[in-house]
Write an enzyme that holds these catalytic residues in place. Structure first.
Site, PDB file in Angstrom:
ATOM      1  N   ARG A 196       0.848  -1.191   0.000  1.00 20.56           N
ATOM      2  CA  ARG A 196       0.000   0.000   0.000  1.00 20.56           C
ATOM      3  C   ARG A 196       0.884   1.242   0.000  1.00 20.56           C
ATOM      4  O   ARG A 196       1.970   1.247   0.601  1.00 20.56           O
ATOM      5  CB  ARG A 196      -0.882   0.052   1.252  1.00 20.56           C
ATOM      6  CG  ARG A 196      -2.136  -0.774   1.179  1.00 20.56           C
ATOM      7  CD  ARG A 196      -3.152  -0.217   0.162  1.00 20.56           C
ATOM      8  NE  ARG A 196      -4.331  -1.051   0.092  1.00 20.56           N
ATOM      9  CZ  ARG A 196      -4.519  -2.067  -0.765  1.00 20.56           C
ATOM     10  NH1 ARG A 196      -3.602  -2.375  -1.646  1.00 20.56           N
ATOM     11  NH2 ARG A 196      -5.654  -2.742  -0.767  1.00 20.56           N
ATOM     12  N   HIS A 235      -0.892   0.543  -9.715  1.00 17.07           N
ATOM     13  CA  HIS A 235      -1.645  -0.301  -8.775  1.00 17.07           C
ATOM     14  C   HIS A 235      -2.336  -1.442  -9.528  1.00 17.07           C
ATOM     15  O   HIS A 235      -3.555  -1.619  -9.443  1.00 17.07           O
ATOM     16  CB  HIS A 235      -2.668   0.523  -7.983  1.00 17.07           C
ATOM     17  CG  HIS A 235      -3.190  -0.221  -6.775  1.00 17.07           C
ATOM     18  ND1 HIS A 235      -3.581   0.398  -5.608  1.00 17.07           N
ATOM     19  CD2 HIS A 235      -3.385  -1.547  -6.548  1.00 17.07           C
ATOM     20  CE1 HIS A 235      -3.997  -0.508  -4.730  1.00 17.07           C
ATOM     21  NE2 HIS A 235      -3.874  -1.706  -5.293  1.00 17.07           N
TER      22      HIS A 235
HETATM   23  P1  NDP Z   1      -2.080 -11.348   4.780  1.00 19.28           P
HETATM   24  O1  NDP Z   1      -2.969 -10.854   5.855  1.00 19.28           O
HETATM   25  O2  NDP Z   1      -2.202 -12.766   4.341  1.00 19.28           O
HETATM   26  O3  NDP Z   1      -0.570 -11.114   5.197  1.00 19.28           O
HETATM   27  C1  NDP Z   1      -0.144  -9.947   5.838  1.00 19.28           C
HETATM   28  C2  NDP Z   1       1.258 -10.188   6.387  1.00 19.28           C
HETATM   29  O4  NDP Z   1       1.730  -8.973   6.958  1.00 19.28           O
HETATM   30  C3  NDP Z   1       1.284 -11.242   7.490  1.00 19.28           C
HETATM   31  O5  NDP Z   1       2.476 -11.991   7.398  1.00 19.28           O
HETATM   32  C4  NDP Z   1       1.296 -10.400   8.755  1.00 19.28           C
HETATM   33  O6  NDP Z   1       1.915 -11.013   9.881  1.00 19.28           O
HETATM   34  C5  NDP Z   1       2.158  -9.232   8.280  1.00 19.28           C
HETATM   35  N1  NDP Z   1       1.972  -8.077   9.146  1.00 19.28           N
HETATM   36  C6  NDP Z   1       0.845  -7.373   9.388  1.00 19.28           C
HETATM   37  N2  NDP Z   1       1.072  -6.385  10.271  1.00 19.28           N
HETATM   38  C7  NDP Z   1       2.379  -6.483  10.600  1.00 19.28           C
HETATM   39  C8  NDP Z   1       3.221  -5.766  11.477  1.00 19.28           C
HETATM   40  N3  NDP Z   1       2.758  -4.739  12.206  1.00 19.28           N
HETATM   41  N4  NDP Z   1       4.504  -6.134  11.585  1.00 19.28           N
HETATM   42  C9  NDP Z   1       4.975  -7.181  10.871  1.00 19.28           C
HETATM   43  N5  NDP Z   1       4.235  -7.910  10.002  1.00 19.28           N
HETATM   44  C10 NDP Z   1       2.946  -7.560   9.872  1.00 19.28           C
HETATM   45  O7  NDP Z   1      -2.274 -10.372   3.545  1.00 19.28           O
HETATM   46  P2  NDP Z   1      -2.051 -10.676   1.993  1.00 19.28           P
HETATM   47  O8  NDP Z   1      -0.737 -11.339   1.825  1.00 19.28           O
HETATM   48  O9  NDP Z   1      -3.251 -11.340   1.423  1.00 19.28           O
HETATM   49  O10 NDP Z   1      -2.036  -9.183   1.397  1.00 19.28           O
HETATM   50  C11 NDP Z   1      -1.072  -8.258   1.819  1.00 19.28           C
HETATM   51  C12 NDP Z   1      -1.378  -6.881   1.278  1.00 19.28           C
HETATM   52  O11 NDP Z   1      -1.073  -6.807  -0.110  1.00 19.28           O
HETATM   53  C13 NDP Z   1      -2.839  -6.433   1.337  1.00 19.28           C
HETATM   54  O12 NDP Z   1      -3.199  -6.002   2.630  1.00 19.28           O
HETATM   55  C14 NDP Z   1      -2.854  -5.298   0.331  1.00 19.28           C
HETATM   56  O13 NDP Z   1      -2.538  -4.089   0.973  1.00 19.28           O
HETATM   57  C15 NDP Z   1      -1.731  -5.668  -0.637  1.00 19.28           C
HETATM   58  N6  NDP Z   1      -2.248  -5.979  -1.971  1.00 19.28           N
HETATM   59  C16 NDP Z   1      -1.875  -5.180  -3.020  1.00 19.28           C
HETATM   60  C17 NDP Z   1      -2.305  -5.465  -4.291  1.00 19.28           C
HETATM   61  C18 NDP Z   1      -1.846  -4.674  -5.449  1.00 19.28           C
HETATM   62  O14 NDP Z   1      -2.378  -4.846  -6.550  1.00 19.28           O
HETATM   63  N7  NDP Z   1      -0.851  -3.810  -5.292  1.00 19.28           N
HETATM   64  C19 NDP Z   1      -3.209  -6.599  -4.558  1.00 19.28           C
HETATM   65  C20 NDP Z   1      -3.502  -7.379  -3.392  1.00 19.28           C
HETATM   66  C21 NDP Z   1      -3.057  -7.062  -2.147  1.00 19.28           C
HETATM   67  P3  NDP Z   1       1.286 -12.347  10.541  1.00 19.28           P
HETATM   68  O15 NDP Z   1       1.608 -13.456   9.555  1.00 19.28           O
HETATM   69  O16 NDP Z   1       2.026 -12.488  11.794  1.00 19.28           O
HETATM   70  O17 NDP Z   1      -0.179 -12.074  10.672  1.00 19.28           O
HETATM   71  C1  OXD Z   2      -6.063  -5.491  -3.099  1.00 17.53           C
HETATM   72  C2  OXD Z   2      -5.590  -4.563  -4.138  1.00 17.53           C
HETATM   73  O1  OXD Z   2      -5.955  -5.174  -1.921  1.00 17.53           O
HETATM   74  O2  OXD Z   2      -5.863  -4.804  -5.338  1.00 17.53           O
HETATM   75  O3  OXD Z   2      -6.558  -6.574  -3.477  1.00 17.53           O
HETATM   76  O4  OXD Z   2      -4.933  -3.577  -3.823  1.00 17.53           O
END
Ligand code: NDP
Ligand code: OXD
Length: 317
Positions: free
Chosen positions: A232, A280
């Site tokens: 993000r 994005h």
């Molecule tokens: P998940 O919830 O599966 O994974 C999030 C990861 O981040 C987990 O490993 C979590 O830790 C870690 N995390 C969260 N908060 C913290 C913190 N404070 N400190 C350290 N680690 C942290 O999410 P996804 O993998 O499904 O998606 C991740 C992000 O990708 C989405 O939230 C979105 O913002 C972004 N995204 C962007 C897209 C794009 O087109 N650019 C498309 C899709 C998603 P833990 O394992 O311990 O919970």
């Molecule tokens: C998502 C994205 O969060 O597309 O899926 O950014």
């Protein structure tokens, strides 16, 4: 009898491909969009992407919200969001799109395609040292569904990969996973290429800042550290990225997400020679792949079952 209706509220997306897919998957399900006239009392489920703030609070019989993207940060900024179960998509199609984006950009920087492309524009034959993937340390900041899939693909290509998550992993796997504030410095010090796939939460906002960039190694085989942010825009401090590129804390960056989207034409990020900008689109939500998840959640609500991929509102992801 009041129909059990699904409201599709996806700002900036074409509704028809979703409606078409819902019709094919669940012909009996009534689906309306914001362009339709509907009775707010008939809406039981909402499938959303950045819906207008306050909209969901107007639906007195709402039972579930299904976020059509992986990140729920935009939804959670709505202080009036009803207190009903909230799910987000986790899907092989979305995951593989993100995996491919990360692999593409890691390889781009590994092979110094910026220099190769610049040399081509000058008709110059440029021969560059090609370190083996195993000499390049990649750090995946956010080792969740998307991060772990990208990590596995990169490890399969021979890169030296590690992850970072909030909570420690109970079992050690083939890829080392650091966690929490205590694991961050060690993780950063071994990240020649840092890939941000964190959700945007109060804890992660602004994490990609000057202090963090200064902890990245400068002595890796690429000659500096690379940032790839597909998480993000709110994770990064844009001015600090530019400063880090100037002072050598960063060698290059690929940025898919921005604090303000679309990125304004006046942004200096566009014309920086060592920044790659993508709009994005690292992992788009494809209705063909994802509408089935929504229909399944509707079925689960009707059957009294919990939603899949529930969001923990307290953690913000
Ligand atoms: P998940 O919830 O599966 O994974 C999030 C990861 O981040 C987990 O490993 C979590 O830790 C870690 N995390 C969260 N908060 C913290 C913190 N404070 N400190 C350290 N680690 C942290 O999410 P996804 O993998 O499904 O998606 C991740 C992000 O990708 C989405 O939230 C979105 O913002 C972004 N995204 C962007 C897209 C794009 O087109 N650019 C498309 C899709 C998603 P833990 O394992 O311990 O919970
Ligand atoms: C998502 C994205 O969060 O597309 O899926 O950014």
């Amino acid at each position: 009898m009041i129909p059990m209706t699904l409201l599709l509220a996806a700002s900036g997306w074409k509704a028809e491909p979703w409606l078409d897919r819902f019709r094919r998957l669940a012909p009996a399900l009534k689906v309306v969009t914001l362009a339709d006239t509907y009775d707010p009392a008939e809406i039981r489920y909402a499938a959303t992407w950045k819906p207008p703030v306050g909209l969901l609070a107007t639906l007195p019989n709402l039972k579930a919200i299904i976020n059509l993207g992986a990140g729920v940060d935009a939804l959670l900024t709505d202080a009036t969001l009803p207190d009903v179960p909230l799910a987000r998509v986790v899907d092989p199609d979305l995951t593989s799109r993100m995996r491919d984006y990360v692999v593409l950009h890691v390889l781009y920087h590994h092979r110094r395609m910026d220099l190769v492309a610049a040399a081509q524009r000058e008709h110059r034959w440029l021969s560059i040292d090609q370190p083996a993937p195993g000499e390049v340390r990649v750090g995946i900041l956010g080792y969740g569904h998307l991060g772990a899939a990208a990590a596995a693909a990169l490890a399969g290509l021979g890169f030296d990969v590690a992850g970072w998550s909030r909570s420690p992993r109970s079992e050690a796997g083939p890829i080392p996973v650091f966690s929490g504030a205590e694991g961050l410095s060690t993780f950063l010090a071994r990240s020649d290429i840092l890939v941000a796939l964190l959700p945007l939460t109060p804890e992660t906002r602004g994490i990609l800042n000057r202090d963090l960039f200064r902890q990245l190694p400068r002595d890796g085989v690429l000659g500096g550290a690379v940032l790839i942010n597909a998480g993000r825009g709110g994770l990064q401090v844009e001015a600090d990225i530019l400063a880090a590129l100037d002072e050598g804390a960063l060698l290059a960056a690929s940025l898919d997400v921005f604090d303000k989207e679309p990125l304004g034409p006046e942004s200096p990020l566009w014309s920086h020679p060592r920044i790659v900008i993508t709009p994005h689109n690292a992992a788009d939500s494809d209705p063909e792949a994802l509408a089935g998840f929504v229909v399944e959640q509707v079925r689960r609500v009707d059957a009294g079952l919990p939603l899949e991929n529930l969001v923990d509102r307290r953690l913000g992801y």
